[in-house]
Design a protein around this motif. Structure first.
Motif, PDB file in Angstrom:
ATOM      1  N   LEU A 252       0.903  -1.100  -0.158  1.00 52.41           N
ATOM      2  CA  LEU A 252       0.002   0.039  -0.155  1.00 52.41           C
ATOM      3  C   LEU A 252       1.025   1.345  -0.130  1.00 52.41           C
ATOM      4  N   THR A 253       0.605   2.182  -0.647  1.00 49.46           N
ATOM      5  CA  THR A 253       1.372   3.274  -0.929  1.00 49.46           C
ATOM      6  C   THR A 253       0.920   4.591   0.096  1.00 49.46           C
ATOM      7  N   ARG A 254      -0.363   4.098   0.552  1.00 46.74           N
ATOM      8  CA  ARG A 254      -0.920   5.088   1.543  1.00 46.74           C
ATOM      9  C   ARG A 254      -1.860   4.542   2.308  1.00 46.74           C
ATOM     10  N   ASP A 255      -2.325   4.983   3.554  1.00 45.22           N
ATOM     11  CA  ASP A 255      -3.538   4.216   4.414  1.00 45.22           C
ATOM     12  C   ASP A 255      -4.499   4.380   3.147  1.00 45.22           C
TER      13      ASP A 255
ATOM     14  N   SER B  26      -2.437  -0.720   6.421  1.00 40.56           N
ATOM     15  CA  SER B  26      -1.938   0.559   6.358  1.00 40.56           C
ATOM     16  C   SER B  26      -0.794   0.737   5.548  1.00 40.56           C
ATOM     17  N   LYS B  27      -0.220   2.180   5.362  1.00 42.83           N
ATOM     18  CA  LYS B  27       0.591   2.265   4.281  1.00 42.83           C
ATOM     19  C   LYS B  27       1.816   1.461   4.501  1.00 42.83           C
TER      20      LYS B  27
ATOM     21  N   PHE C 175      -7.464   2.696  -2.186  1.00 44.57           N
ATOM     22  CA  PHE C 175      -6.085   3.135  -1.793  1.00 44.57           C
ATOM     23  C   PHE C 175      -5.151   2.653  -3.104  1.00 44.57           C
TER      24      PHE C 175
END
Length: 168
Positions: free
Chosen positions: A11-14, A67-68, A29
């Motif tokens: 994941l690159t962000r939350d 999450s990220k 996401f």
């Protein structure tokens, strides 16, 4: 017709959890997915950044447990959307609509936590919006190895390096 995609990446962000006007949960996401091959000139692998959209229970699951930086396996379908930007220009975007999302790592690998002695393969927690409305991790499996009691006979023979040619 078949439209089925499986991706594994970080994941690159939350995840961003929102609700529609009727109260349906939707999470968005993106995944950073490395390509299987490296660039010949630089030796580095290119990375694709793929937008993911999850609905209902799957959206709530991913926003709660991911999450990220977490590794995720996403199973779903590719969707192409046409839309207009603020200037009135026609735009097109591709995204994956997630049906199931699985853990691709253990919490120990990603953020220092621990799931006990469960490995990634035995802790295949997932949530599919189409299957049920509650999250239940897979039961732990006994991953202990016991050596075979009888000697193992191999049908393969070692090749000599006499001529330097590969046998195939």
């Amino acid at each position: 017709m078949l439209n089925h995609i499986i991706l594994m990446g970080r994941l690159t962000r939350d995840p961003e959890l929102r609700r529609t006007q009727s109260g349906v949960a939707v999470a968005s996401f993106s995944l950073a997915v490395d390509r299987d091959f490296a660039d010949k000139s630089t030796g580095t692998r290119a990375t694709d950044f793929i937008d993911i959209v999850a609905w209902r229970g799957t959206a709530e699951f991913v926003s709660k447990y991911f999450s990220k930086g977490r590794m995720a396996v996403v199973e779903g379908r590719l969707q192409i959307r046409d839309w207009q930007d603020r200037d009135g220009n026609k735009r097109r975007s591709a995204e994956v609509v997630a049906d199931n999302i699985y853990f691709g790592d253990s919490r120990r690998d990603s953020d220092g936590g621990s799931y006990g002695n469960r490995s990634t393969s035995s802790y295949g927690g997932s949530y599919g919006g189409n299957s049920s409305n509650s999250y239940a991790p897979a039961a732990p499996q006994n991953n202990s190895y016991s050596a075979p009691s009888a000697p193992v006979v191999s049908e393969f023979a070692e090749l000599s390096d006499d001529d330097g040619e590969l046998p195939f």
